[in-house]
Design an enzyme around this catalytic site. Structure first.
Site, PDB file in Angstrom:
ATOM      1  N   ASN A 173       0.528  -1.128  -0.116  1.00 20.77           N
ATOM      2  CA  ASN A 173      -0.305   0.097  -0.186  1.00 20.77           C
ATOM      3  C   ASN A 173       0.932   1.359   0.140  1.00 20.77           C
ATOM      4  OD1 ASN A 173       1.352  -0.020   2.546  1.00 20.77           O
ATOM      5  ND2 ASN A 173      -1.107   0.443   3.366  1.00 20.77           N
TER       6      ASN A 173
ATOM      7  N   ALA B 216       6.511 -12.448   8.639  1.00 19.55           N
ATOM      8  CA  ALA B 216       8.008 -11.666   8.925  1.00 19.55           C
ATOM      9  C   ALA B 216       7.957 -11.302  10.244  1.00 19.55           C
ATOM     10  CB  ALA B 216       8.335 -10.432   8.645  1.00 19.55           C
TER      11      ALA B 216
ATOM     12  N   TYR C 132       2.946  -2.343  17.895  1.00 20.39           N
ATOM     13  CA  TYR C 132       4.375  -3.032  17.064  1.00 20.39           C
ATOM     14  C   TYR C 132       4.412  -4.599  17.451  1.00 20.39           C
ATOM     15  CZ  TYR C 132       7.935  -5.229  14.110  1.00 20.39           C
ATOM     16  OH  TYR C 132       8.440  -5.048  13.065  1.00 20.39           O
TER      17      TYR C 132
ATOM     18  N   TYR D  18      -4.106 -20.856  12.788  1.00 22.03           N
ATOM     19  CA  TYR D  18      -4.675 -22.038  11.196  1.00 22.03           C
ATOM     20  C   TYR D  18      -4.049 -22.887  11.411  1.00 22.03           C
ATOM     21  CZ  TYR D  18      -7.462 -17.819   9.800  1.00 22.03           C
ATOM     22  OH  TYR D  18      -8.210 -17.400   9.530  1.00 22.03           O
TER      23      TYR D  18
ATOM     24  N   HIS E 280      15.257   3.881   4.045  1.00 19.76           N
ATOM     25  CA  HIS E 280      14.831   5.479   3.472  1.00 19.76           C
ATOM     26  C   HIS E 280      15.639   6.417   4.670  1.00 19.76           C
ATOM     27  CE1 HIS E 280      12.691   8.924   2.801  1.00 19.76           C
ATOM     28  NE2 HIS E 280      12.609   8.422   1.911  1.00 19.76           N
TER      29      HIS E 280
ATOM     30  N   GLY F 295      -5.883 -16.566   5.696  1.00 19.82           N
ATOM     31  CA  GLY F 295      -6.997 -16.708   4.957  1.00 19.82           C
ATOM     32  C   GLY F 295      -7.158 -17.854   3.480  1.00 19.82           C
TER      33      GLY F 295
HETATM   34  P1  NAD Z   1       9.851  -1.128   5.278  1.00 20.50           P
HETATM   35  O1  NAD Z   1       8.548  -0.122   6.081  1.00 20.50           O
HETATM   36  O2  NAD Z   1      10.820  -0.678   4.929  1.00 20.50           O
HETATM   37  O3  NAD Z   1       8.795  -1.912   4.571  1.00 20.50           O
HETATM   38  C1  NAD Z   1       7.212  -3.509   4.586  1.00 20.50           C
HETATM   39  C2  NAD Z   1       6.653  -2.513   3.785  1.00 20.50           C
HETATM   40  O4  NAD Z   1       5.022  -3.148   3.793  1.00 20.50           O
HETATM   41  C3  NAD Z   1       6.537  -1.836   3.164  1.00 20.50           C
HETATM   42  O5  NAD Z   1       6.630  -1.254   1.611  1.00 20.50           O
HETATM   43  C4  NAD Z   1       4.835  -0.881   2.962  1.00 20.50           C
HETATM   44  O6  NAD Z   1       4.461   0.274   2.418  1.00 20.50           O
HETATM   45  C5  NAD Z   1       4.413  -2.689   3.312  1.00 20.50           C
HETATM   46  N1  NAD Z   1       2.871  -2.093   4.020  1.00 20.50           N
HETATM   47  C6  NAD Z   1       2.762  -1.929   5.850  1.00 20.50           C
HETATM   48  N2  NAD Z   1       1.020  -1.848   6.187  1.00 20.50           N
HETATM   49  C7  NAD Z   1       0.494  -2.334   4.784  1.00 20.50           C
HETATM   50  C8  NAD Z   1      -0.375  -2.968   4.549  1.00 20.50           C
HETATM   51  N3  NAD Z   1      -1.360  -2.606   5.586  1.00 20.50           N
HETATM   52  N4  NAD Z   1      -1.274  -3.482   3.241  1.00 20.50           N
HETATM   53  C9  NAD Z   1       0.225  -3.301   2.071  1.00 20.50           C
HETATM   54  N5  NAD Z   1       1.560  -2.983   2.788  1.00 20.50           N
HETATM   55  C10 NAD Z   1       1.838  -2.771   4.232  1.00 20.50           C
HETATM   56  O7  NAD Z   1      10.287  -2.636   6.851  1.00 20.50           O
HETATM   57  P2  NAD Z   1      11.264  -3.665   6.217  1.00 20.50           P
HETATM   58  O8  NAD Z   1      12.189  -2.899   7.627  1.00 20.50           O
HETATM   59  O9  NAD Z   1      11.425  -3.644   5.189  1.00 20.50           O
HETATM   60  O10 NAD Z   1      10.840  -4.765   7.782  1.00 20.50           O
HETATM   61  C11 NAD Z   1       9.499  -5.868   7.008  1.00 20.50           C
HETATM   62  C12 NAD Z   1       9.257  -6.746   7.748  1.00 20.50           C
HETATM   63  O11 NAD Z   1       9.981  -7.461   8.718  1.00 20.50           O
HETATM   64  C13 NAD Z   1       8.075  -5.923   8.186  1.00 20.50           C
HETATM   65  O12 NAD Z   1       7.467  -7.454   9.134  1.00 20.50           O
HETATM   66  C14 NAD Z   1       8.343  -6.138   9.771  1.00 20.50           C
HETATM   67  O13 NAD Z   1       8.083  -5.603  11.129  1.00 20.50           O
HETATM   68  C15 NAD Z   1       9.953  -7.156   9.483  1.00 20.50           C
HETATM   69  N6  NAD Z   1      10.760  -6.715  10.637  1.00 20.50           N
HETATM   70  C16 NAD Z   1      11.860  -6.120  10.518  1.00 20.50           C
HETATM   71  C17 NAD Z   1      12.939  -5.782  10.975  1.00 20.50           C
HETATM   72  C18 NAD Z   1      14.237  -5.144  10.094  1.00 20.50           C
HETATM   73  O14 NAD Z   1      15.363  -4.804  11.172  1.00 20.50           O
HETATM   74  N7  NAD Z   1      14.181  -3.809   9.492  1.00 20.50           N
HETATM   75  C19 NAD Z   1      13.478  -6.149  12.099  1.00 20.50           C
HETATM   76  C20 NAD Z   1      12.655  -7.384  12.427  1.00 20.50           C
HETATM   77  C21 NAD Z   1      11.436  -7.342  11.778  1.00 20.50           C
END
Ligand code: NAD
Ligand code: UDP
Length: 376
Positions: A104, A184, A215, A229, A251, A172
């Site tokens: 999104n 993740a 979170y 599930y 970013h 689902g």
């Molecule tokens: P990020 O914020 O760069 O990427 C998250 C992506 O999800 C973005 O592209 C965002 O636009 C999309 N998104 C958010 N809400 C959404 C929704 N409702 N519908 C559709 N898309 C949506 O974060 P990241 O660092 O790439 O993290 C990716 C995943 O890994 C996340 O689930 C995060 O919780 C998990 N994670 C990351 C880290 C880290 O250090 N990067 C650590 C622990 C867990």
């Protein structure tokens, strides 16, 4: 639909035209007539595509592995336009799979995946995971969720919806189409941990009403949903507990410590440390993480797995490290501690080593250098 067919015909132009040419030659035997027909068709296809502004016919893609239908998987990556997701897209695209990115664009960026837009193996679905979606795939990597504390605390209710409704929608979908879903999850499920280093068996220490709860509890309920599930509906699930990760495409304003410090050091600004800086984190380079996610997805291990680099640093150490690498004149500025900030974090990765044969290969220093070179 017509445009998709045209694009495919154009992309595979050589094959397409050669086959047609062979067939016509066999039936008519008139080489000149067939040649003329092919030239006309080629001109027509080129014009059709040039007139279609959203498809760039001259785009050159990185080569992808050729796979036959039996080994090529259809893979959905939610959050695929984000930092981690876009690196996962790159690896799976180059490995010859069909990739669907669902995002999104809350924190994700089109430029992270722009280089694949228009490729016949790639589709971008602008969609919010909190709404249901129907799609036929073999695997789902469910990454959609903002990861930086600044972003997930900006709209906590949305973060909770993404982690509850979003995860339920994807589970689902996985149930309906019999796909494997990888969640993740995060080291945040351990909260401010009392056990150190953190093993997967540790249940954590989370404040359910604090600023990080949307979170932390969001990821915890996402895990609970996965296992419900799994036990009730027999859905094939994988759960990765990801520790702090960094790399290109973070970013610069994302608010996480690595991107903040690098951006501040390069601009010659103070490096802002929240609290006394004695809190620790263990940082892994994104390429190691992506390798771990793919290994986990393709394993048959369905309990949670820590994916992180056990190299542990205090935030003060990280700050001085980044000042050194960037040869910056910046100094450190101590700011008030943030509420519920975990004080120590380091993964025990015995499970990943044993069941996935995975361990990090990138030293933090090398990863930081790579991030600075490519991102800033
Ligand atoms: P990020 O914020 O760069 O990427 C998250 C992506 O999800 C973005 O592209 C965002 O636009 C999309 N998104 C958010 N809400 C959404 C929704 N409702 N519908 C559709 N898309 C949506 O974060 P990241 O660092 O790439 O993290 C990716 C995943 O890994 C996340 O689930 C995060 O919780 C998990 N994670 C990351 C880290 C880290 O250090 N990067 C650590 C622990 C867990
Ligand atoms: N931090 C900091 N200065 C910053 C950003 C973060 O001191 O500019 C600290 C933060 O308080 C935390 C650690 O660095 O202790 C890691 O923060 P980050 O937001 O990267 O991830 P977290 O592990 O907290 O989710």
């Amino acid at each position: 639909m017509l445009m998709v067919l045209l694009w495919r015909a154009h992309y595979h132009k050589e094959d397409f035209l050669l086959k047609k040419c062979r067939k016509d030659l066999v039936t008519t035997g008139d080489f000149e007539k067939v040649k003329q027909k092919l030239e006309e068709m080629n001109t027509w296809l080129n014009r059709a595509f040039k007139e279609t502004s959203f498809i760039n016919v001259n785009k050159v893609f990185e080569p992808v592995k050729k796979r036959d239908i039996s080994s090529r998987k259809r893979i959905l990556i939610t959050g695929g336009a984000g930092f981690v997701g876009s690196h996962l897209v790159d690896v799976l695209m180059k490995d010859g799979h069909e990739i669907y990115v669902m995002d999104n664009f809350y924190t994700g960026r089109r430029c992270n995946i722009e280089h694949w837009i228009g490729h016949p193996n790639f589709a971008l679905l602008h969609h919010d995971v909190t709404e249901p979606y129907l799609l036929e795939v073999d695997q789902i990597y469910h990454l959609a969720c903002p990861a930086s504390p600044t972003h997930y605390q900006y709209n906590p209710i949305k973060t909770i919806k993404t982690n509850t409704l979003g995860t339920m929608n994807m589970l689902g979908l996985a149930r309906r189409i019999k796909a494997t879903m990888l969640l993740a999850s995060s080291s945040e499920v351990y909260g401010d941990p009392v056990q150190h280093p953190q093993k997967e068996t540790y249940w954590g220490n989370v404040n359910p009403i604090g600023p990080r709860a949307c979170y932390d509890e969001g990821k915890r309920i996402s895990e609970t949903l996965c296992y419900s599930y799994y036990s009730q509906e027999n859905v094939s699930i994988r759960v990765a507990r990801i520790f702090n990760s960094f790399g290109p495409r973070m970013h610069p304003n994302d608010g996480r410590v690595v991107s903040n410090f690098i951006a501040q050091a390069i601009k010659g600004e103070h490096l802002t440390i929240y609290g006394d800086g004695k809190q620790t984190r263990s940082f892994q380079y994104v390429k190691d993480l992506v390798r771990g996610l793919i290994a986990l997805m393709n394993s048959n291990y369905s309990l949670p797995v820590n994916l992180g680099n056990p190299d542990e640093y205090t935030i003060v150490q990280l700050a001085s490290y980044i000042i050194d690498i960037t040869r910056s004149n910046s100094s450190i500025q101590f700011l008030p501690k943030v509420k519920d900030d975990p004080q120590r974090r380091r993964p025990d990765i015995t499970v990943a080593k044993t069941y996935l044969n995975w361990k990090p290969e990138w030293e933090v220093k090398k990863g930081l250098q790579e991030t600075i070179n490519t991102n800033f």
